[in-house]
Design a protein around this motif. Structure first.
Motif, PDB file in Angstrom:
ATOM      1  N   PHE A 115       0.830  -1.203   0.000  1.00 48.13           N
ATOM      2  CA  PHE A 115       0.000   0.000   0.000  1.00 48.13           C
ATOM      3  C   PHE A 115       0.867   1.256   0.000  1.00 48.13           C
ATOM      4  O   PHE A 115       0.619   2.200  -0.755  1.00 48.13           O
ATOM      5  N   TYR A 116       1.914   1.257   0.803  1.00 48.81           N
ATOM      6  CA  TYR A 116       2.818   2.405   0.874  1.00 48.81           C
ATOM      7  C   TYR A 116       3.543   2.604  -0.461  1.00 48.81           C
ATOM      8  O   TYR A 116       3.738   3.727  -0.909  1.00 48.81           O
ATOM      9  N   HIS A 117       3.937   1.496  -1.089  1.00 46.99           N
ATOM     10  CA  HIS A 117       4.644   1.569  -2.369  1.00 46.99           C
ATOM     11  C   HIS A 117       3.745   2.125  -3.469  1.00 46.99           C
ATOM     12  O   HIS A 117       4.176   2.924  -4.293  1.00 46.99           O
ATOM     13  N   VAL A 118       2.474   1.721  -3.482  1.00 45.35           N
ATOM     14  CA  VAL A 118       1.557   2.143  -4.540  1.00 45.35           C
ATOM     15  C   VAL A 118       1.025   3.546  -4.294  1.00 45.35           C
ATOM     16  O   VAL A 118       0.967   4.371  -5.212  1.00 45.35           O
ATOM     17  N   VAL A 119       0.642   3.869  -3.079  1.00 45.87           N
ATOM     18  CA  VAL A 119      -0.061   5.117  -2.800  1.00 45.87           C
ATOM     19  C   VAL A 119       0.884   6.269  -2.470  1.00 45.87           C
ATOM     20  O   VAL A 119       0.731   7.375  -2.998  1.00 45.87           O
ATOM     21  N   VAL A 120       1.874   6.047  -1.621  1.00 46.40           N
ATOM     22  CA  VAL A 120       2.693   7.154  -1.128  1.00 46.40           C
ATOM     23  C   VAL A 120       3.907   7.385  -2.025  1.00 46.40           C
ATOM     24  O   VAL A 120       4.008   8.410  -2.684  1.00 46.40           O
ATOM     25  N   THR A 121       4.840   6.460  -2.002  1.00 43.69           N
ATOM     26  CA  THR A 121       6.052   6.605  -2.798  1.00 43.69           C
ATOM     27  C   THR A 121       6.643   5.229  -3.079  1.00 43.69           C
ATOM     28  O   THR A 121       6.545   4.341  -2.237  1.00 43.69           O
ATOM     29  N   PRO A 122       7.235   5.040  -4.248  1.00 41.53           N
ATOM     30  CA  PRO A 122       7.884   3.750  -4.516  1.00 41.53           C
ATOM     31  C   PRO A 122       9.046   3.516  -3.559  1.00 41.53           C
ATOM     32  O   PRO A 122       9.833   4.427  -3.288  1.00 41.53           O
ATOM     33  N   ILE A 123       9.130   2.321  -3.028  1.00 37.92           N
ATOM     34  CA  ILE A 123      10.200   1.998  -2.088  1.00 37.92           C
ATOM     35  C   ILE A 123      11.111   0.954  -2.693  1.00 37.92           C
ATOM     36  O   ILE A 123      10.722   0.163  -3.558  1.00 37.92           O
ATOM     37  N   THR A 124      12.341   0.970  -2.229  1.00 32.17           N
ATOM     38  CA  THR A 124      13.324  -0.024  -2.611  1.00 32.17           C
ATOM     39  C   THR A 124      13.987  -0.537  -1.347  1.00 32.17           C
ATOM     40  O   THR A 124      14.527   0.257  -0.573  1.00 32.17           O
ATOM     41  N   ILE A 125      13.939  -1.819  -1.143  1.00 30.03           N
ATOM     42  CA  ILE A 125      14.613  -2.429  -0.004  1.00 30.03           C
ATOM     43  C   ILE A 125      15.936  -2.974  -0.528  1.00 30.03           C
ATOM     44  O   ILE A 125      15.964  -3.889  -1.353  1.00 30.03           O
TER      45      ILE A 125
END
Length: 148
Positions: free
Chosen positions: A120-130
């Motif tokens: 949800f955070y990746h789609v709505v807020v900002t793309p994340i990379t672990i």
């Protein structure tokens, strides 16, 4: 023994709520509320201005995910081996299976919750990379293992 463990895991997943989907949603909502409270608290206290490289909300989520995994596993394992429970009256059921089922069902709930929140955070807020996903999952498994 694996079949009894599987059915006991499913029973533990459904024991939190009558509907399994609602039980998983409540676990996810509990983690989200904790993230929101910590973000609000850190913003009000001014900790958010600390020089942390990367996304501050991911920093908060990583700690909360580990904490929730550990504490829920401790609680599930502590209450999992009830020798006077109704399930213990069945012949192949024993305390080891009950404790293992409690631990695995808690791990499933937490992994599901982490996946839903991060997606949800990746789609709505900002793309994340672990950068080290194996290490991040290893820490979750370590928190789970020490909760057992």
């Amino acid at each position: 023994m694996t079949e009894v463990t599987y059915h006991s895991i499913v029973r533990n997943l459904r024991s939190g709520h009558r509907n399994a989907v609602v039980g998983l949603a409540l676990t996810t909502l509990q983690s989200l509320v904790m993230v929101g409270v910590f973000l609000l608290m850190f913003t009000l206290l001014g900790v958010r201005t600390a020089p942390i490289r990367g996304d501050f909300l991911l920093f908060i989520m990583s700690g909360i995910f580990l904490y929730m995994t550990h504490t829920k596993t401790v609680a599930a394992v502590a209450g999992g081996g009830n020798p006077l429970g109704a399930m213990m009256l069945h012949a192949p059921m024993n305390t080891l299976i009950s404790i293992a089922a409690s631990a695995v069902s808690t791990l499933y709930q937490q992994i599901f919750s982490i996946t839903v929140i991060l997606s949800f955070y990746h789609v709505v807020v900002t793309p994340i990379t672990i950068h080290d996903p194996v290490g991040a999952l290893g820490l979750v498994l370590l928190a789970w293992f020490f909760g057992i």
